[in-house]
Every structure is written in C-alpha cells, then in structure tokens.
Design an enzyme around this catalytic site. Sequence first.
Site, PDB file in Angstrom:
ATOM      1  N   TYR A   1      25.893  26.822  -6.251  1.00  0.00           N
ATOM      2  CA  TYR A   1      26.183  25.667  -5.389  1.00  0.00           C
ATOM      3  C   TYR A   1      27.628  25.603  -4.894  1.00  0.00           C
ATOM      4  O   TYR A   1      27.957  24.718  -4.104  1.00  0.00           O
ATOM      5  CB  TYR A   1      25.820  24.369  -6.120  1.00  0.00           C
ATOM      6  CG  TYR A   1      24.356  24.296  -6.502  1.00  0.00           C
ATOM      7  CD1 TYR A   1      23.372  24.161  -5.519  1.00  0.00           C
ATOM      8  CD2 TYR A   1      23.941  24.411  -7.830  1.00  0.00           C
ATOM      9  CE1 TYR A   1      22.022  24.121  -5.852  1.00  0.00           C
ATOM     10  CE2 TYR A   1      22.591  24.368  -8.175  1.00  0.00           C
ATOM     11  CZ  TYR A   1      21.642  24.225  -7.176  1.00  0.00           C
ATOM     12  OH  TYR A   1      20.304  24.191  -7.506  1.00  0.00           O
TER      13      TYR A   1
ATOM     14  N   PRO B   1      18.837  14.167  -7.816  1.00  0.00           N
ATOM     15  CA  PRO B   1      19.486  14.370  -9.106  1.00  0.00           C
ATOM     16  C   PRO B   1      20.425  15.575  -9.161  1.00  0.00           C
ATOM     17  O   PRO B   1      20.125  16.621  -8.588  1.00  0.00           O
ATOM     18  CB  PRO B   1      18.313  14.562 -10.073  1.00  0.00           C
ATOM     19  CG  PRO B   1      17.126  14.843  -9.227  1.00  0.00           C
ATOM     20  CD  PRO B   1      17.371  14.165  -7.922  1.00  0.00           C
ATOM     21  N   ASN B   2      21.537  15.358  -9.840  1.00  0.00           N
ATOM     22  CA  ASN B   2      22.532  16.397 -10.143  1.00  0.00           C
ATOM     23  C   ASN B   2      23.377  16.836  -8.945  1.00  0.00           C
ATOM     24  O   ASN B   2      24.270  17.660  -9.108  1.00  0.00           O
ATOM     25  CB  ASN B   2      21.872  17.628 -10.799  1.00  0.00           C
ATOM     26  CG  ASN B   2      21.203  17.265 -12.100  1.00  0.00           C
ATOM     27  OD1 ASN B   2      21.846  16.692 -12.974  1.00  0.00           O
ATOM     28  ND2 ASN B   2      19.928  17.550 -12.239  1.00  0.00           N
TER      29      ASN B   2
ATOM     30  N   HIS C   1      18.554  21.839   1.703  1.00  0.00           N
ATOM     31  CA  HIS C   1      18.916  22.395   0.394  1.00  0.00           C
ATOM     32  C   HIS C   1      20.175  23.219   0.555  1.00  0.00           C
ATOM     33  O   HIS C   1      20.290  24.005   1.510  1.00  0.00           O
ATOM     34  CB  HIS C   1      17.793  23.266  -0.173  1.00  0.00           C
ATOM     35  CG  HIS C   1      16.545  22.476  -0.363  1.00  0.00           C
ATOM     36  ND1 HIS C   1      16.387  21.600  -1.414  1.00  0.00           N
ATOM     37  CD2 HIS C   1      15.428  22.383   0.387  1.00  0.00           C
ATOM     38  CE1 HIS C   1      15.213  21.007  -1.285  1.00  0.00           C
ATOM     39  NE2 HIS C   1      14.619  21.457  -0.206  1.00  0.00           N
ATOM     40  N   ILE C   2      21.087  23.063  -0.382  1.00  0.00           N
ATOM     41  CA  ILE C   2      22.356  23.792  -0.334  1.00  0.00           C
ATOM     42  C   ILE C   2      22.099  25.279  -0.563  1.00  0.00           C
ATOM     43  O   ILE C   2      22.605  26.134   0.156  1.00  0.00           O
ATOM     44  CB  ILE C   2      23.323  23.218  -1.401  1.00  0.00           C
ATOM     45  CG1 ILE C   2      23.664  21.759  -1.057  1.00  0.00           C
ATOM     46  CG2 ILE C   2      24.594  24.073  -1.500  1.00  0.00           C
ATOM     47  CD1 ILE C   2      24.299  20.981  -2.193  1.00  0.00           C
ATOM     48  N   SER C   3      21.309  25.572  -1.571  1.00  0.00           N
ATOM     49  CA  SER C   3      20.988  26.969  -1.888  1.00  0.00           C
ATOM     50  C   SER C   3      19.754  27.401  -1.105  1.00  0.00           C
ATOM     51  O   SER C   3      19.023  26.559  -0.568  1.00  0.00           O
ATOM     52  CB  SER C   3      20.721  27.105  -3.393  1.00  0.00           C
ATOM     53  OG  SER C   3      19.547  26.399  -3.746  1.00  0.00           O
TER      54      SER C   3
ATOM     55  N   ASN D   1      18.114  15.611   0.664  1.00  0.00           N
ATOM     56  CA  ASN D   1      18.056  16.714  -0.295  1.00  0.00           C
ATOM     57  C   ASN D   1      17.500  16.112  -1.588  1.00  0.00           C
ATOM     58  O   ASN D   1      18.255  15.544  -2.388  1.00  0.00           O
ATOM     59  CB  ASN D   1      19.432  17.325  -0.524  1.00  0.00           C
ATOM     60  CG  ASN D   1      19.374  18.486  -1.519  1.00  0.00           C
ATOM     61  OD1 ASN D   1      18.323  18.735  -2.140  1.00  0.00           O
ATOM     62  ND2 ASN D   1      20.472  19.192  -1.679  1.00  0.00           N
TER      63      ASN D   1
ATOM     64  N   ARG E   1      28.344  21.971 -11.607  1.00  0.00           N
ATOM     65  CA  ARG E   1      27.049  22.618 -11.893  1.00  0.00           C
ATOM     66  C   ARG E   1      26.971  23.995 -11.217  1.00  0.00           C
ATOM     67  O   ARG E   1      27.284  24.135 -10.038  1.00  0.00           O
ATOM     68  CB  ARG E   1      25.869  21.737 -11.467  1.00  0.00           C
ATOM     69  CG  ARG E   1      25.630  21.675  -9.973  1.00  0.00           C
ATOM     70  CD  ARG E   1      24.465  20.784  -9.567  1.00  0.00           C
ATOM     71  NE  ARG E   1      23.166  21.295  -9.946  1.00  0.00           N
ATOM     72  CZ  ARG E   1      22.053  21.016  -9.262  1.00  0.00           C
ATOM     73  NH1 ARG E   1      22.076  20.265  -8.174  1.00  0.00           N
ATOM     74  NH2 ARG E   1      20.901  21.500  -9.670  1.00  0.00           N
TER      75      ARG E   1
ATOM     76  N   HIS F   1      10.365  19.503  -5.654  1.00  0.00           N
ATOM     77  CA  HIS F   1       9.291  20.349  -6.168  1.00  0.00           C
ATOM     78  C   HIS F   1       8.258  19.589  -6.995  1.00  0.00           C
ATOM     79  O   HIS F   1       7.314  20.183  -7.497  1.00  0.00           O
ATOM     80  CB  HIS F   1       9.901  21.475  -7.019  1.00  0.00           C
ATOM     81  CG  HIS F   1      11.141  22.063  -6.405  1.00  0.00           C
ATOM     82  ND1 HIS F   1      11.139  22.665  -5.169  1.00  0.00           N
ATOM     83  CD2 HIS F   1      12.441  22.102  -6.826  1.00  0.00           C
ATOM     84  CE1 HIS F   1      12.373  23.074  -4.873  1.00  0.00           C
ATOM     85  NE2 HIS F   1      13.175  22.735  -5.862  1.00  0.00           N
TER      86      HIS F   1
ATOM     87  N   ARG G   1      14.653  31.779  -4.606  1.00  0.00           N
ATOM     88  CA  ARG G   1      14.843  31.418  -6.016  1.00  0.00           C
ATOM     89  C   ARG G   1      13.502  31.397  -6.774  1.00  0.00           C
ATOM     90  O   ARG G   1      12.560  32.040  -6.350  1.00  0.00           O
ATOM     91  CB  ARG G   1      15.607  30.090  -6.088  1.00  0.00           C
ATOM     92  CG  ARG G   1      17.024  30.227  -5.478  1.00  0.00           C
ATOM     93  CD  ARG G   1      17.842  28.970  -5.606  1.00  0.00           C
ATOM     94  NE  ARG G   1      18.098  28.637  -7.011  1.00  0.00           N
ATOM     95  CZ  ARG G   1      18.576  27.459  -7.418  1.00  0.00           C
ATOM     96  NH1 ARG G   1      18.853  26.521  -6.525  1.00  0.00           N
ATOM     97  NH2 ARG G   1      18.785  27.237  -8.704  1.00  0.00           N
TER      98      ARG G   1
ATOM     99  N   ARG H   1      10.386  26.657  -7.405  1.00  0.00           N
ATOM    100  CA  ARG H   1      11.122  26.012  -6.297  1.00  0.00           C
ATOM    101  C   ARG H   1      10.469  26.280  -4.938  1.00  0.00           C
ATOM    102  O   ARG H   1      11.000  25.880  -3.898  1.00  0.00           O
ATOM    103  CB  ARG H   1      12.581  26.487  -6.258  1.00  0.00           C
ATOM    104  CG  ARG H   1      13.391  26.039  -7.462  1.00  0.00           C
ATOM    105  CD  ARG H   1      14.856  26.438  -7.335  1.00  0.00           C
ATOM    106  NE  ARG H   1      15.441  26.608  -8.643  1.00  0.00           N
ATOM    107  CZ  ARG H   1      15.937  25.604  -9.386  1.00  0.00           C
ATOM    108  NH1 ARG H   1      15.967  24.372  -8.936  1.00  0.00           N
ATOM    109  NH2 ARG H   1      16.431  25.848 -10.583  1.00  0.00           N
TER     110      ARG H   1
ATOM    111  N   GLU I   1      14.780  17.861   5.796  1.00  0.00           N
ATOM    112  CA  GLU I   1      14.974  18.288   4.401  1.00  0.00           C
ATOM    113  C   GLU I   1      16.104  19.312   4.359  1.00  0.00           C
ATOM    114  O   GLU I   1      16.120  20.256   5.157  1.00  0.00           O
ATOM    115  CB  GLU I   1      13.666  18.925   3.915  1.00  0.00           C
ATOM    116  CG  GLU I   1      13.734  19.550   2.536  1.00  0.00           C
ATOM    117  CD  GLU I   1      12.464  20.363   2.208  1.00  0.00           C
ATOM    118  OE1 GLU I   1      11.620  20.573   3.112  1.00  0.00           O
ATOM    119  OE2 GLU I   1      12.355  20.802   1.058  1.00  0.00           O
TER     120      GLU I   1
ATOM    121  N   ALA J   1      15.754  18.452  -7.435  1.00  0.00           N
ATOM    122  CA  ALA J   1      14.581  18.874  -8.226  1.00  0.00           C
ATOM    123  C   ALA J   1      13.316  18.104  -7.856  1.00  0.00           C
ATOM    124  O   ALA J   1      12.198  18.625  -8.003  1.00  0.00           O
ATOM    125  CB  ALA J   1      14.876  18.723  -9.709  1.00  0.00           C
TER     126      ALA J   1
HETATM  127  C1  DQA Z   1      18.610  22.070  -4.355  1.00  0.00           C
HETATM  128  C2  DQA Z   1      17.586  23.120  -4.820  1.00  0.00           C
HETATM  129  C3  DQA Z   1      16.664  22.525  -5.865  1.00  0.00           C
HETATM  130  O1  DQA Z   1      15.706  23.492  -6.279  1.00  0.00           O
HETATM  131  C4  DQA Z   1      17.468  22.110  -7.083  1.00  0.00           C
HETATM  132  O2  DQA Z   1      16.630  21.491  -8.037  1.00  0.00           O
HETATM  133  C5  DQA Z   1      18.625  21.248  -6.751  1.00  0.00           C
HETATM  134  C6  DQA Z   1      19.390  21.512  -5.531  1.00  0.00           C
HETATM  135  C7  DQA Z   1      19.639  22.639  -3.371  1.00  0.00           C
HETATM  136  O3  DQA Z   1      20.302  21.844  -2.718  1.00  0.00           O
HETATM  137  O4  DQA Z   1      19.777  23.867  -3.240  1.00  0.00           O
HETATM  138  O5  DQA Z   1      19.016  20.393  -7.529  1.00  0.00           O
HETATM  139  O6  DQA Z   1      17.911  21.033  -3.706  1.00  0.00           O
END
Ligand code: DQA
Length: 144
Positions: free
Chosen positions: A22, A9-10, A99-101, A73, A17, A79, A106, A110, A97, A76
């Site tokens: 990001y 998502p997102n 994650h961009i961030s 990825n 965003r 978690h 964080r 998370r 797995e 959310a």
């Molecule tokens: C994320 C980190 C997650 O905690 C967050 O909910 C995201 C993006 C990342 O790519 O850094 O939507 O997966």
Amino acid sequence: MKFLVINGPNINMLGIREPDIYGNKTYKDLCDMLLSHAEKVGIEIELFQSNHEGAIVDKIQEAYGSVDGIVINPAAYTHTSVALLDALKAVGIPAVEVHISDVSKREDYRQISFVREYCEKTITGHGFMGYIEALDYLLGAIEK
Ligand code: DQA
C-alpha cells in the site's frame, strides 16, 4: 456538486500497514490530496473512513438526496459485503469502486467484489491516483 469518498477498514492504517503493498503514505496524505484536488476542480467532498460495516451502510443511506456521487474503497468488505451492495442500490447514487492495490493480481479471496455489480467503474492498482480518477470520472459523467 458534492461527492462522498468512503474508505473501509484499515485504510486509516495506511503508511503503517503492509507498505510493500500500500506504500508509505498515510490516510491523512490521501485526504489532503483529495481535498486539494476537490478545491482545484471546484467540487465539495466529504471524506469518511470506518472499520465498521454498519457505519458505512449508515453513511451511504445518509447520502441519499444530498450527494451526487460516491467513491468507495470498501477494503476487506469488498469481498464479503452484500449489505454495502444493497445500500448502494437503495440510494441509487452513481458510484465508482477504487482499490489502491491491484486486487486482480492478489489472493483468490480478493477476486470477488460484491459492490462491483452496482458501481459504474472499478479502478484497481493505481494507488492514491485511483481516487482522483474516480472523482474525475464521476464529475465527467454527471456533467454530460
Ligand atoms: C484494498 C484491497 C482489499 O483486498 C483489502 O482488503 C484492503 C485494501 C485496496 O485498496 O487495495 O483493505 O481495498
């Protein structure tokens, strides 16, 4: 060799965003980058993004028997989702797995990742490059 890149998502909102977290590049930029990398290294990739947990479960199940590796990825759902962990375990396809961030730096909520238990590797905080690293890792691991 075929790989599936799944984004939760997102991730389709990249560029809009929280750019301080990001960056300014869009989901299309990410897809273009991954497609050109796939062409360069001679693999086929399928790109899938959904805001719906069940749709991601369906996609993982469909990958059974037709995909050599999964880059995921879960955003959310990382978690919260035991369903994604169970789907990965069910199909048994090697997965990484991403994650961009840097989620390790964080919020407390998370710090849990359900899919991590299954994934061979976690790449966090490398921005879009994390996906390339994940693809290269899976390619290397499978070719061995
Ligand atoms: C994320 C980190 C997650 O905690 C967050 O909910 C995201 C993006 C990342 O790519 O850094 O939507 O997966």
